[in-house]
Design a protein around this motif. Sequence first.
Motif, PDB file in Angstrom:
ATOM      1  N   GLY A 100       0.797  -1.221   0.000  1.00  0.00           N
ATOM      2  CA  GLY A 100       0.000   0.000   0.000  1.00  0.00           C
ATOM      3  C   GLY A 100       0.828   1.269   0.000  1.00  0.00           C
ATOM      4  N   MET A 101       2.145   1.140  -0.101  1.00  0.00           N
ATOM      5  CA  MET A 101       3.013   2.316  -0.050  1.00  0.00           C
ATOM      6  C   MET A 101       3.330   2.874  -1.428  1.00  0.00           C
ATOM      7  SD  MET A 101       5.645   1.800   3.070  1.00  0.00           S
ATOM      8  CE  MET A 101       6.299   0.204   2.680  1.00  0.00           C
ATOM      9  N   ASN A 102       2.525   2.538  -2.420  1.00  0.00           N
ATOM     10  CA  ASN A 102       2.694   3.050  -3.782  1.00  0.00           C
ATOM     11  C   ASN A 102       4.068   2.729  -4.353  1.00  0.00           C
ATOM     12  OD1 ASN A 102       0.102   4.108  -3.800  1.00  0.00           O
ATOM     13  ND2 ASN A 102       0.801   6.000  -2.831  1.00  0.00           N
ATOM     14  N   ILE A 103       4.516   1.518  -4.109  1.00  0.00           N
ATOM     15  CA  ILE A 103       5.794   1.091  -4.662  1.00  0.00           C
ATOM     16  C   ILE A 103       5.588   0.788  -6.147  1.00  0.00           C
ATOM     17  CG2 ILE A 103       7.552  -0.715  -4.568  1.00  0.00           C
ATOM     18  CD1 ILE A 103       6.926  -1.011  -1.611  1.00  0.00           C
ATOM     19  N   ARG A 104       6.503   1.230  -6.970  1.00  0.00           N
ATOM     20  CA  ARG A 104       6.421   0.991  -8.408  1.00  0.00           C
ATOM     21  C   ARG A 104       6.945  -0.425  -8.675  1.00  0.00           C
ATOM     22  NH1 ARG A 104       4.101   3.611 -12.536  1.00  0.00           N
ATOM     23  NH2 ARG A 104       4.592   5.542 -11.485  1.00  0.00           N
ATOM     24  N   PHE A 105       6.080  -1.269  -9.222  1.00  0.00           N
ATOM     25  CA  PHE A 105       6.455  -2.636  -9.544  1.00  0.00           C
ATOM     26  C   PHE A 105       6.857  -2.713 -11.009  1.00  0.00           C
ATOM     27  CE2 PHE A 105       3.368  -2.976  -6.126  1.00  0.00           C
ATOM     28  CZ  PHE A 105       4.120  -3.670  -5.210  1.00  0.00           C
ATOM     29  N   VAL A 106       7.971  -3.341 -11.267  1.00  0.00           N
ATOM     30  CA  VAL A 106       8.458  -3.451 -12.634  1.00  0.00           C
ATOM     31  C   VAL A 106       8.059  -4.812 -13.169  1.00  0.00           C
ATOM     32  CG1 VAL A 106      10.468  -3.367 -14.131  1.00  0.00           C
ATOM     33  CG2 VAL A 106      10.393  -1.956 -12.078  1.00  0.00           C
ATOM     34  N   ASP A 107       6.961  -4.838 -13.925  1.00  0.00           N
ATOM     35  CA  ASP A 107       6.471  -6.054 -14.561  1.00  0.00           C
ATOM     36  C   ASP A 107       6.407  -5.877 -16.066  1.00  0.00           C
ATOM     37  OD1 ASP A 107       6.183  -7.961 -12.676  1.00  0.00           O
ATOM     38  OD2 ASP A 107       4.031  -7.747 -12.407  1.00  0.00           O
ATOM     39  N   GLY A 108       7.022  -4.832 -16.558  1.00  0.00           N
ATOM     40  CA  GLY A 108       6.897  -4.528 -17.973  1.00  0.00           C
ATOM     41  C   GLY A 108       5.724  -3.613 -18.243  1.00  0.00           C
ATOM     42  N   GLU A 109       4.948  -3.314 -17.210  1.00  0.00           N
ATOM     43  CA  GLU A 109       3.794  -2.426 -17.333  1.00  0.00           C
ATOM     44  C   GLU A 109       4.026  -1.199 -16.454  1.00  0.00           C
ATOM     45  OE1 GLU A 109       0.361  -4.535 -16.101  1.00  0.00           O
ATOM     46  OE2 GLU A 109       0.562  -6.108 -17.580  1.00  0.00           O
ATOM     47  N   ASP A 110       3.280  -0.140 -16.750  1.00  0.00           N
ATOM     48  CA  ASP A 110       3.365   1.046 -15.893  1.00  0.00           C
ATOM     49  C   ASP A 110       2.612   0.837 -14.591  1.00  0.00           C
ATOM     50  OD1 ASP A 110       4.925   2.365 -17.685  1.00  0.00           O
ATOM     51  OD2 ASP A 110       3.257   3.398 -18.663  1.00  0.00           O
ATOM     52  N   GLU A 111       1.442   0.240 -14.671  1.00  0.00           N
ATOM     53  CA  GLU A 111       0.618  -0.026 -13.497  1.00  0.00           C
ATOM     54  C   GLU A 111       0.345  -1.525 -13.422  1.00  0.00           C
ATOM     55  OE1 GLU A 111      -0.358   2.117 -11.113  1.00  0.00           O
ATOM     56  OE2 GLU A 111       0.830   3.639 -12.138  1.00  0.00           O
ATOM     57  N   PRO A 112       0.335  -2.101 -12.210  1.00  0.00           N
ATOM     58  CA  PRO A 112       0.144  -3.547 -12.097  1.00  0.00           C
ATOM     59  C   PRO A 112      -1.233  -4.038 -12.520  1.00  0.00           C
ATOM     60  CG  PRO A 112       0.945  -2.607 -10.034  1.00  0.00           C
ATOM     61  CD  PRO A 112       0.678  -1.486 -10.959  1.00  0.00           C
ATOM     62  N   GLY A 113      -2.302  -3.297 -12.253  1.00  0.00           N
ATOM     63  CA  GLY A 113      -3.637  -3.722 -12.651  1.00  0.00           C
ATOM     64  C   GLY A 113      -4.356  -4.494 -11.557  1.00  0.00           C
ATOM     65  N   PRO A 114      -5.678  -4.720 -11.759  1.00  0.00           N
ATOM     66  CA  PRO A 114      -6.492  -5.358 -10.718  1.00  0.00           C
ATOM     67  C   PRO A 114      -6.155  -6.830 -10.491  1.00  0.00           C
ATOM     68  CG  PRO A 114      -7.807  -4.939 -12.675  1.00  0.00           C
ATOM     69  CD  PRO A 114      -6.472  -4.309 -12.899  1.00  0.00           C
ATOM     70  N   ASP A 115      -5.698  -7.525 -11.509  1.00  0.00           N
ATOM     71  CA  ASP A 115      -5.373  -8.937 -11.305  1.00  0.00           C
ATOM     72  C   ASP A 115      -4.179  -9.089 -10.366  1.00  0.00           C
ATOM     73  OD1 ASP A 115      -3.684  -7.831 -13.212  1.00  0.00           O
ATOM     74  OD2 ASP A 115      -3.294  -9.775 -14.163  1.00  0.00           O
ATOM     75  N   TYR A 116      -3.259  -8.136 -10.433  1.00  0.00           N
ATOM     76  CA  TYR A 116      -2.113  -8.158  -9.528  1.00  0.00           C
ATOM     77  C   TYR A 116      -2.570  -7.951  -8.088  1.00  0.00           C
ATOM     78  CZ  TYR A 116       2.719  -7.489  -8.107  1.00  0.00           C
ATOM     79  OH  TYR A 116       3.932  -7.627  -7.518  1.00  0.00           O
ATOM     80  N   PHE A 117      -3.527  -7.064  -7.885  1.00  0.00           N
ATOM     81  CA  PHE A 117      -4.080  -6.824  -6.545  1.00  0.00           C
ATOM     82  C   PHE A 117      -4.676  -8.101  -5.974  1.00  0.00           C
ATOM     83  CE2 PHE A 117      -7.976  -5.965  -4.123  1.00  0.00           C
ATOM     84  CZ  PHE A 117      -7.426  -5.331  -3.018  1.00  0.00           C
ATOM     85  N   TRP A 118      -5.477  -8.801  -6.771  1.00  0.00           N
ATOM     86  CA  TRP A 118      -6.113 -10.016  -6.263  1.00  0.00           C
ATOM     87  C   TRP A 118      -5.112 -11.123  -6.009  1.00  0.00           C
ATOM     88  CZ3 TRP A 118     -10.265  -9.509  -3.812  1.00  0.00           C
ATOM     89  CH2 TRP A 118     -11.186  -8.548  -4.165  1.00  0.00           C
ATOM     90  N   ARG A 119      -4.050 -11.177  -6.792  1.00  0.00           N
ATOM     91  CA  ARG A 119      -2.995 -12.163  -6.526  1.00  0.00           C
ATOM     92  C   ARG A 119      -2.316 -11.885  -5.195  1.00  0.00           C
ATOM     93  NH1 ARG A 119       0.883 -12.222 -11.427  1.00  0.00           N
ATOM     94  NH2 ARG A 119      -0.205 -10.331 -12.013  1.00  0.00           N
ATOM     95  N   VAL A 120      -2.056 -10.610  -4.919  1.00  0.00           N
ATOM     96  CA  VAL A 120      -1.410 -10.244  -3.646  1.00  0.00           C
ATOM     97  C   VAL A 120      -2.339 -10.543  -2.478  1.00  0.00           C
ATOM     98  CG1 VAL A 120      -0.571  -8.294  -2.280  1.00  0.00           C
ATOM     99  CG2 VAL A 120       0.117  -8.538  -4.660  1.00  0.00           C
ATOM    100  N   VAL A 121      -3.614 -10.196  -2.602  1.00  0.00           N
ATOM    101  CA  VAL A 121      -4.572 -10.430  -1.521  1.00  0.00           C
ATOM    102  C   VAL A 121      -4.744 -11.918  -1.260  1.00  0.00           C
ATOM    103  CG1 VAL A 121      -7.013 -10.228  -0.892  1.00  0.00           C
ATOM    104  CG2 VAL A 121      -5.797  -8.260  -1.814  1.00  0.00           C
TER     105      VAL A 121
END
Length: 86
Positions: A39-60
């Motif tokens: 939740g600290m607005n860390i920039r994730f480098v996945d080849g995308e600018d923003e991780p997207g909702p699927d990334y959120f659900w994977r983390v949760v």
Amino acid sequence: NYVNIELDSHRNQLIQLELLLTVGALCVGVYAAVGAVFGMNIRFVDGEDEPGPDYFWRVVSTGAAASIVIFVLIIMYCKWKRLLFV
């Protein structure tokens, strides 16, 4: 003498309940720490600018599964050491 046995039994039950609540609080704390890190607005480098909702659900789901696994493992360890009679 019977009263002392009853008091010891109730004290043991309270200690077991305290152990269960402490283990539960530990697992919730681990899950909250994972949520705080993500939740600290860390920039994730996945080849995308923003991780997207699927990334959120994977983390949760991964955090919830890890918390449940930690809880079950600690409870199994406590039963193996005969700290719990549940």
